[in-house]
Design an enzyme around this catalytic site. Sequence first.
Site, PDB file in Angstrom:
ATOM      1  N   PRO A 181       0.816  -1.219   0.000  1.00  0.00           N
ATOM      2  CG  PRO A 181      -0.837  -1.583   1.599  1.00  0.00           C
ATOM      3  CD  PRO A 181       0.507  -2.102   1.143  1.00  0.00           C
ATOM      4  CE1 TYR A 182       6.193   5.227   1.912  1.00  0.00           C
ATOM      5  CE2 TYR A 182       7.519   3.590   0.758  1.00  0.00           C
ATOM      6  CZ  TYR A 182       7.379   4.854   1.288  1.00  0.00           C
ATOM      7  OH  TYR A 182       8.413   5.748   1.195  1.00  0.00           O
TER       8      TYR A 182
END
Lengths: 214, 214
Positions: free
Chosen positions: A128-129
Amino acid sequence: MKVLVVGANGQIGRQVVELLQESEEHTARALVRRQEQAESFETSRVEAAVADLEGSVEEITEAAKGCEAVIFTAGSGGQTGWDKTLLIDLDGAVKTIEAAQKAGISRFIMVSALQAHRREHWNEAIKPYYVAKHYADKVLQSSGLTYTVIRPGGLLNEKGTGKVAAAESLERSSIPREDVAKTVVASLSEGHTFNRSFDLVSGEDPISEALKRI
Amino acid sequence: MKVLVVGANGQIGRQVVELLQESEEHTARALVRRQEQAESFETSRVEAAVADLEGSVEEITEAAKGCEAVIFTAGSGGQTGWDKTLLIDLDGAVKTIEAAQKAGISRFIMVSALQAHRREHWNEAIKPYYVAKHYADKVLQSSGLTYTVIRPGGLLNEKGTGKVAAAESLERSSIPREDVAKTVVASLSEGHTFNRSFDLVSGEDPISEALKRI
């Protein structure tokens, strides 16, 4: 140039500020979130401004006015939730890009992450980063600003060697934060890095040479 | 047209599939994540395909081939973490856009959220969700596809009225999911909605008339 360092209180940010202050070409304006952080920089004779990346574009624009370049090295970090990844690493970065446009600042350096441009190479544990970094980088690349996207590998706290590898695509590897900070500052006026994006890890070449081959 | 419905098992998605099947112009292909969901659609004589929005673009492309339009109404929902918001609502949406491009599908309708285009109007409680929707919409708008971004207000499960208000910017209000589904399907071949983005809430105008004034 007077350079706005966004995320000046972070581990890379602090070294970037120091290098800018030591240089003959540049001075830093440290952008931080809290007044006491600003005072701490001012005690060390570094100009500082306060703005919250979760706040308005106008707030960031005010803090940026008068600078000639922006270095974005802020991040929500590993201690907060993924909501902050959306709000800071993605939307906070894009707000800063918009603030640079509004403040008439044309030079913008983004500290991203190794292979953020290639979805199939994203580190599964922090995918997700990578999503956030990927889309922030894309907004910058189509912003019309003179951008450089620097995508360092795994960040180490050890002392830098001054030797790096920089290329469009590199195998996963690591690099001391000090060498990232030096590369960021060296990129500011290095025309070969204008409107380019590259991976960065520890390597064989002095930073200034590596940047000329981008 | 054969229309790929992404998120066919969702509350809006199921109604979209039903409307497409009832229409004379269109047929649906339901895109779902799990094989048993596909079988459930097939039992109702709806064509179905299986692909995971967290998987590869290639997987989604395979599932999309042969369709002439895509309706994206998938979402990670309120039961999962913000990591899924990044992975599904943002990156999953963009993967679907890329899959449409690869599959040669030019028509793409995105179900977004009221005022997703205006940061200062984002609902504070679900701001990270708005960040994801905002950037997915932006990628679609610059994709070169014939897009429509439909941004409904608060979604209700009550029966639709068939009367809506649709405009570039509307006050916060609500709308039954049934009316959203009807508006999405009516937009498919309505040239006035091509390459347009609009807010949608319950209102005074029959859907077909509202769309002609976009």
